[in-house]
Design a protein around this motif. Structure first.
Motif, PDB file in Angstrom:
ATOM      1  N   ALA A   1     -39.420  -8.642  -1.551  1.00 13.62           N
ATOM      2  CA  ALA A   1     -38.121  -8.178  -2.024  1.00 13.62           C
ATOM      3  C   ALA A   1     -38.150  -8.075  -3.538  1.00 13.62           C
ATOM      4  O   ALA A   1     -38.333  -9.090  -4.233  1.00 13.62           O
ATOM      5  N   GLY A   2     -37.979  -6.867  -4.054  1.00 15.68           N
ATOM      6  CA  GLY A   2     -37.989  -6.640  -5.488  1.00 15.68           C
ATOM      7  C   GLY A   2     -36.582  -6.476  -6.018  1.00 15.68           C
ATOM      8  O   GLY A   2     -35.777  -5.729  -5.447  1.00 15.68           O
ATOM      9  N   LEU A   3     -36.279  -7.173  -7.115  1.00 13.13           N
ATOM     10  CA  LEU A   3     -34.926  -7.177  -7.664  1.00 13.13           C
ATOM     11  C   LEU A   3     -34.926  -6.664  -9.098  1.00 13.13           C
ATOM     12  O   LEU A   3     -35.657  -7.182  -9.955  1.00 13.13           O
TER      13      LEU A   3
ATOM     14  N   CYS B   1     -41.730 -12.945  -2.429  1.00  9.22           N
ATOM     15  CA  CYS B   1     -42.545 -12.762  -1.219  1.00  9.22           C
ATOM     16  C   CYS B   1     -42.061 -13.759  -0.175  1.00  9.22           C
ATOM     17  O   CYS B   1     -42.003 -14.958  -0.444  1.00  9.22           O
ATOM     18  N   ARG B   2     -41.736 -13.259   1.011  1.00 11.64           N
ATOM     19  CA  ARG B   2     -41.230 -14.114   2.078  1.00 11.64           C
ATOM     20  C   ARG B   2     -42.005 -13.838   3.361  1.00 11.64           C
ATOM     21  O   ARG B   2     -41.949 -12.737   3.913  1.00 11.64           O
ATOM     22  N   VAL B   3     -42.762 -14.853   3.796  1.00  9.77           N
ATOM     23  CA  VAL B   3     -43.553 -14.734   5.022  1.00  9.77           C
ATOM     24  C   VAL B   3     -42.597 -14.900   6.204  1.00  9.77           C
ATOM     25  O   VAL B   3     -42.090 -15.996   6.455  1.00  9.77           O
ATOM     26  N   ARG B   4     -42.345 -13.812   6.925  1.00 14.25           N
ATOM     27  CA  ARG B   4     -41.326 -13.847   7.980  1.00 14.25           C
ATOM     28  C   ARG B   4     -41.889 -14.334   9.308  1.00 14.25           C
ATOM     29  O   ARG B   4     -41.240 -15.102  10.012  1.00 14.25           O
TER      30      ARG B   4
ATOM     31  N   GLU C   1     -35.036 -24.030   0.044  1.00 14.29           N
ATOM     32  CA  GLU C   1     -33.794 -23.493  -0.509  1.00 14.29           C
ATOM     33  C   GLU C   1     -33.220 -22.430   0.415  1.00 14.29           C
ATOM     34  O   GLU C   1     -33.924 -21.872   1.262  1.00 14.29           O
ATOM     35  N   TYR C   2     -31.945 -22.172   0.228  1.00 13.63           N
ATOM     36  CA  TYR C   2     -31.307 -21.050   0.915  1.00 13.63           C
ATOM     37  C   TYR C   2     -31.464 -19.837   0.016  1.00 13.63           C
ATOM     38  O   TYR C   2     -30.968 -19.823  -1.116  1.00 13.63           O
ATOM     39  N   ASP C   3     -32.149 -18.835   0.496  1.00 10.05           N
ATOM     40  CA  ASP C   3     -32.432 -17.640  -0.292  1.00 10.05           C
ATOM     41  C   ASP C   3     -31.333 -16.614  -0.042  1.00 10.05           C
ATOM     42  O   ASP C   3     -31.270 -16.003   1.029  1.00 10.05           O
ATOM     43  N   THR C   4     -30.482 -16.426  -1.024  1.00  9.73           N
ATOM     44  CA  THR C   4     -29.363 -15.500  -0.847  1.00  9.73           C
ATOM     45  C   THR C   4     -29.825 -14.052  -0.765  1.00  9.73           C
ATOM     46  O   THR C   4     -29.120 -13.211  -0.211  1.00  9.73           O
ATOM     47  N   THR C   5     -31.010 -13.758  -1.291  1.00 17.47           N
ATOM     48  CA  THR C   5     -31.510 -12.378  -1.235  1.00 17.47           C
ATOM     49  C   THR C   5     -31.736 -11.937   0.193  1.00 17.47           C
ATOM     50  O   THR C   5     -31.397 -10.806   0.574  1.00 17.47           O
TER      51      THR C   5
END
Length: 390
Positions: free
Chosen positions: A319-321, A172-175, A228-232
């Protein structure tokens, strides 16, 4: 379970003279001028009359007096309604007897709680009694945690439809988020911290993502506590202040749904801070900030202006992986500030969903596990929210 047709009211708004309670009452009065039998409740009849007059709500909306320190008055209130909406917090200070009264009388209950230690105590104390009476008790029916709870549900529904199984990893990423947290949220966090100091046994519970799933724990979870740097998503991310409650509710939904998201489900929440060196610097700075550390924010009962509420908004990515890296996304948006404008609409629609759209057995629920698609439809139709998957 209380039968709406056998009660005086569909909904009682308890705490209607407070800041958020007034917003809930204002929303119901404007969005449902007919067809909903509702009342405003609080400690003081004089104050209720004053607030009803100030808000331009007609005298056809009844007033009910009840006090958190008077259990008999709370039981009497519960017997008159199908659902109680309560904005009277911090709940660990003022909510015990109301939950007990609802569990006893079979009355449905919704609140804005973001206090996991108290929620777990209520689950342990009243889940079985609520099952027996038919009371549907639903915590966290505001920004914590409906957008996140229903966001994960929306993503997993899409994943099951596309892949035949849920995704085991959700980020979950709060944009974007414009608007502050409520004074009640700050007061609740401070009360939680004070309780942990008084009773250190609460600390492991507060730290556990599975604090609200008695007897069950899952795989190791990402903490979301370090920038962190989120590569996703290709951006820097920082800790999100609401994650400690939202993640617990998401895992309880999975638990109540019989592990519909899988036994290997892992979930975290973080805030997107941007790209490159600027994004990194912003993430590191945000990680050091405690938004509740001073007394500059709103106090309980205070909040932003109407213009500030109406110009607020939020956009949250899920984002689901899959194990092979295949990705599926869901997005949730809201058209008001999260802590007040959007929250008041979510709370009211949750109550009305329990009256009109879902039955379900008694117990202590989450919004996603009990109301799921029905509540999501209400929020899209009436409350300025969107839920999309791609």
């Amino acid at each position: 379970m209380a039968d709406a047709t056998a009660t005086d009211f569909d909904v009682i708004v308890y705490g209607a003279t407070g800041y958020t309670g007034r917003l809930v009452a204002e929303y119901i009065a404007g969005a449902y001028p007919e067809g909903v039998r509702w009342a405003m409740a609080g400690r003081s009849l004089t104050k209720l009359e004053e607030v009803r007059r100030e808000m331009g709500i007609g005298t056809h909306v009844p007033l009910v007096t009840a006090d958190a320190d008077d259990p008999a008055s709370l039981r009497a209130l519960c017997r008159r309604t199908a659902v109680v909406i309560t904005t009277v917090g911090p709940y660990q200070l003022y909510g015990n007897d109301l939950v007990a009264a609802c569990a006893e009388t079979g009355t449905a209950y919704v609140d804005l709680c973001g206090e996991p230690g108290w929620m777990r105590r209520m689950i342990d104390a009243h889940h079985e009694a609520a099952k027996a009476s038919g009371a549907r008790i639903v915590f966290s029916c505001g920004f914590d945690s409906i957008p996140f709870d229903l966001g994960v549900l929306t993503l997993q529904e899409a994943a099951i439809a596309r892949f035949g199984r849920p995704v085991p990893r959700v980020k979950c990423r709060v944009r974007t988020m414009k608007g502050g947290f409520s004074g009640g949220t700050a007061a609740s966090l401070k009360a939680t911290m004070a309780a942990a100091v008084k009773d250190p046994s609460l600390i492991p519970l507060l730290a556990s993502p599975f604090a609200l799933t008695p007897g069950h724990s899952g795989p190791h979870q990402p903490t979301g506590l370090i920038p962190e740097y989120d590569t996703t998503i290709g951006a820097w991310v920082a800790p999100f202040v609401m994650a400690p409650i939202n993640t617990k509710n998401v895992h309880r939904t999975n638990f109540l749904l019989g592990q519909r998201y899988g036994d290997d489900f892992a979930y975290d929440e973080m805030v997107v801070t941007g790209l490159g060196d600027l994004g990194k610097a912003a993430a590191e700075a945000l990680a050091k900030i405690n938004p509740f550390a001073d007394n500059k924010g709103p106090k309980p009962g205070e909040g932003p202006t109407k213009e500030e509420r109406e110009t607020g908004h939020y956009d949250v990515l899920f984002a689901g992986l899959m194990p092979d890296g295949t990705r599926i996304d869901a997005v949730v948006t809201g058209d008001r500030d999260p802590g007040y404008g959007s929250t008041s609409k979510m709370l009211a629609e949750s109550a009305l969903c329990l009256v009109r759209d879902v039955k379900g057995e008694g117990g202590v629920w989450t919004p996603g596990a009990l109301m799921g698609p029905e509540l999501r439809k209400r929020l899209v139709d009436n409350a300025g929210m969107t839920f999309t998957a791609s």
